[in-house]
Write a protein that holds these residues in place. Sequence first.
Motif, PDB file in Angstrom:
ATOM      1  N   GLY A  53      -0.242  -7.361  24.552  1.00 13.74           N
ATOM      2  CA  GLY A  53       0.721  -8.492  23.835  1.00 13.74           C
ATOM      3  C   GLY A  53       0.210  -9.718  23.171  1.00 13.74           C
ATOM      4  N   GLN A  54      -0.793 -10.049  22.896  1.00 15.06           N
ATOM      5  CA  GLN A  54      -1.301 -10.382  21.303  1.00 15.06           C
ATOM      6  C   GLN A  54      -1.312  -9.902  20.756  1.00 15.06           C
ATOM      7  OE1 GLN A  54      -4.906 -11.765  23.860  1.00 15.06           O
ATOM      8  NE2 GLN A  54      -4.350 -13.618  24.646  1.00 15.06           N
ATOM      9  N   VAL A  55      -1.999  -8.537  20.863  1.00 16.96           N
ATOM     10  CA  VAL A  55      -1.803  -7.999  19.457  1.00 16.96           C
ATOM     11  C   VAL A  55      -0.431  -7.663  19.267  1.00 16.96           C
ATOM     12  CG1 VAL A  55      -2.558  -4.913  18.527  1.00 16.96           C
ATOM     13  CG2 VAL A  55      -4.108  -7.075  20.694  1.00 16.96           C
ATOM     14  N   LEU A  56       0.743  -6.964  20.080  1.00 15.08           N
ATOM     15  CA  LEU A  56       1.900  -6.615  19.344  1.00 15.08           C
ATOM     16  C   LEU A  56       2.175  -8.258  18.533  1.00 15.08           C
ATOM     17  CD1 LEU A  56       4.090  -4.972  18.867  1.00 15.08           C
ATOM     18  CD2 LEU A  56       5.529  -5.864  21.172  1.00 15.08           C
ATOM     19  N   GLY A  57       1.952  -9.433  18.936  1.00 15.61           N
ATOM     20  CA  GLY A  57       2.412 -10.597  18.679  1.00 15.61           C
ATOM     21  C   GLY A  57       1.763 -10.958  17.283  1.00 15.61           C
ATOM     22  N   ALA A  58       0.577 -10.601  17.371  1.00 13.46           N
ATOM     23  CA  ALA A  58      -0.365 -10.688  16.089  1.00 13.46           C
ATOM     24  C   ALA A  58       0.253  -9.640  15.073  1.00 13.46           C
ATOM     25  CB  ALA A  58      -2.095 -10.261  16.141  1.00 13.46           C
ATOM     26  N   LEU A  59       0.873  -8.753  15.179  1.00 11.81           N
ATOM     27  CA  LEU A  59       1.791  -7.360  14.237  1.00 11.81           C
ATOM     28  C   LEU A  59       2.575  -7.999  13.641  1.00 11.81           C
ATOM     29  CD1 LEU A  59       1.159  -3.782  15.989  1.00 11.81           C
ATOM     30  CD2 LEU A  59      -0.377  -4.684  13.796  1.00 11.81           C
ATOM     31  N   THR A 117       2.405  -1.037  11.830  1.00 10.35           N
ATOM     32  CA  THR A 117       3.664  -1.929  11.737  1.00 10.35           C
ATOM     33  C   THR A 117       4.893  -1.405  12.998  1.00 10.35           C
ATOM     34  OG1 THR A 117       4.300  -1.122   9.737  1.00 10.35           O
ATOM     35  CG2 THR A 117       5.698  -2.154  10.495  1.00 10.35           C
ATOM     36  N   PRO A 118       5.030  -3.178  13.665  1.00 10.16           N
ATOM     37  CA  PRO A 118       5.751  -3.987  14.744  1.00 10.16           C
ATOM     38  C   PRO A 118       6.918  -2.872  15.166  1.00 10.16           C
ATOM     39  CG  PRO A 118       6.033  -4.970  13.810  1.00 10.16           C
ATOM     40  CD  PRO A 118       4.372  -4.617  13.106  1.00 10.16           C
ATOM     41  N   THR A 119       7.486  -2.269  15.684  1.00  9.14           N
ATOM     42  CA  THR A 119       8.912  -1.411  15.990  1.00  9.14           C
ATOM     43  C   THR A 119       9.640  -2.278  17.243  1.00  9.14           C
ATOM     44  OG1 THR A 119       8.129   0.522  17.323  1.00  9.14           O
ATOM     45  CG2 THR A 119       7.883   0.831  14.842  1.00  9.14           C
ATOM     46  N   ALA A 120       8.682  -3.000  17.878  1.00 10.93           N
ATOM     47  CA  ALA A 120       9.645  -4.039  18.917  1.00 10.93           C
ATOM     48  C   ALA A 120       8.754  -5.001  19.158  1.00 10.93           C
ATOM     49  CB  ALA A 120       9.126  -2.566  20.199  1.00 10.93           C
ATOM     50  N   ASP A 121       9.697  -5.967  19.858  1.00 12.04           N
ATOM     51  CA  ASP A 121       8.666  -7.452  19.994  1.00 12.04           C
ATOM     52  C   ASP A 121       7.735  -7.735  21.349  1.00 12.04           C
ATOM     53  OD1 ASP A 121      10.983  -7.036  22.009  1.00 12.04           O
ATOM     54  OD2 ASP A 121      12.507  -8.629  20.752  1.00 12.04           O
ATOM     55  N   VAL A 122       7.781  -8.443  21.947  1.00 10.72           N
ATOM     56  CA  VAL A 122       6.593  -8.847  22.824  1.00 10.72           C
ATOM     57  C   VAL A 122       7.833  -8.974  24.128  1.00 10.72           C
ATOM     58  CG1 VAL A 122       5.227 -10.890  23.886  1.00 10.72           C
ATOM     59  CG2 VAL A 122       4.914 -10.054  21.570  1.00 10.72           C
ATOM     60  N   ALA A 123       9.012  -8.940  24.049  1.00  9.21           N
ATOM     61  CA  ALA A 123       9.918  -8.634  25.295  1.00  9.21           C
ATOM     62  C   ALA A 123      10.119  -7.433  25.061  1.00  9.21           C
ATOM     63  CB  ALA A 123      11.446  -9.932  24.571  1.00  9.21           C
ATOM     64  N   ARG A 124      10.892  -6.644  24.254  1.00  7.05           N
ATOM     65  CA  ARG A 124      10.094  -4.990  24.847  1.00  7.05           C
ATOM     66  C   ARG A 124       9.073  -4.760  25.732  1.00  7.05           C
ATOM     67  NH1 ARG A 124      12.974  -0.741  25.367  1.00  7.05           N
ATOM     68  NH2 ARG A 124      11.823   1.734  23.831  1.00  7.05           N
TER      69      ARG A 124
END
Length: 132
Positions: free
Chosen positions: A18-24, A74-81
């Motif tokens: 979640g932290q990594v995705l949030g940073a992206l 690049t993120p393709t989804a958010d933390v909720a996903r």
Amino acid sequence: MALEGGRARRRGQGELEGQVLGALREADGPVTAAWVQERLGGDLAYTTVVTILTRLLAKDVVSRERHGRSFLWTPTADVARLAALRMRRLLDGERDREAVLASFVTALPPGDEQVLRALLDIPGTDPGGTED
């Protein structure tokens, strides 16, 4: 590891993802693993960041493109996903899905239960997970 009360604490399952995705998601565009590592404070090894990014790629919540000898992420989804995917994986591991879902719903605070009921009543969606 994060420090808690002066000593190292292990991150919870999925917390690091979640932290990594949030940073992206905070980035202005595709970024390197080194950028993510720096954004998270640099207390993680570069190889750990790459491992987490690769796991997120396998979950289809990030994409990558070759840039020289490294990749841009690049993120393709958010933390909720990502949280929803974790919930789904847990549910898929249970034999009695109906009992797990019933227990989950009855344990929800009233506000969350109302949100869930409203989501299930949205026209054009099937509670089974497929759209009409």
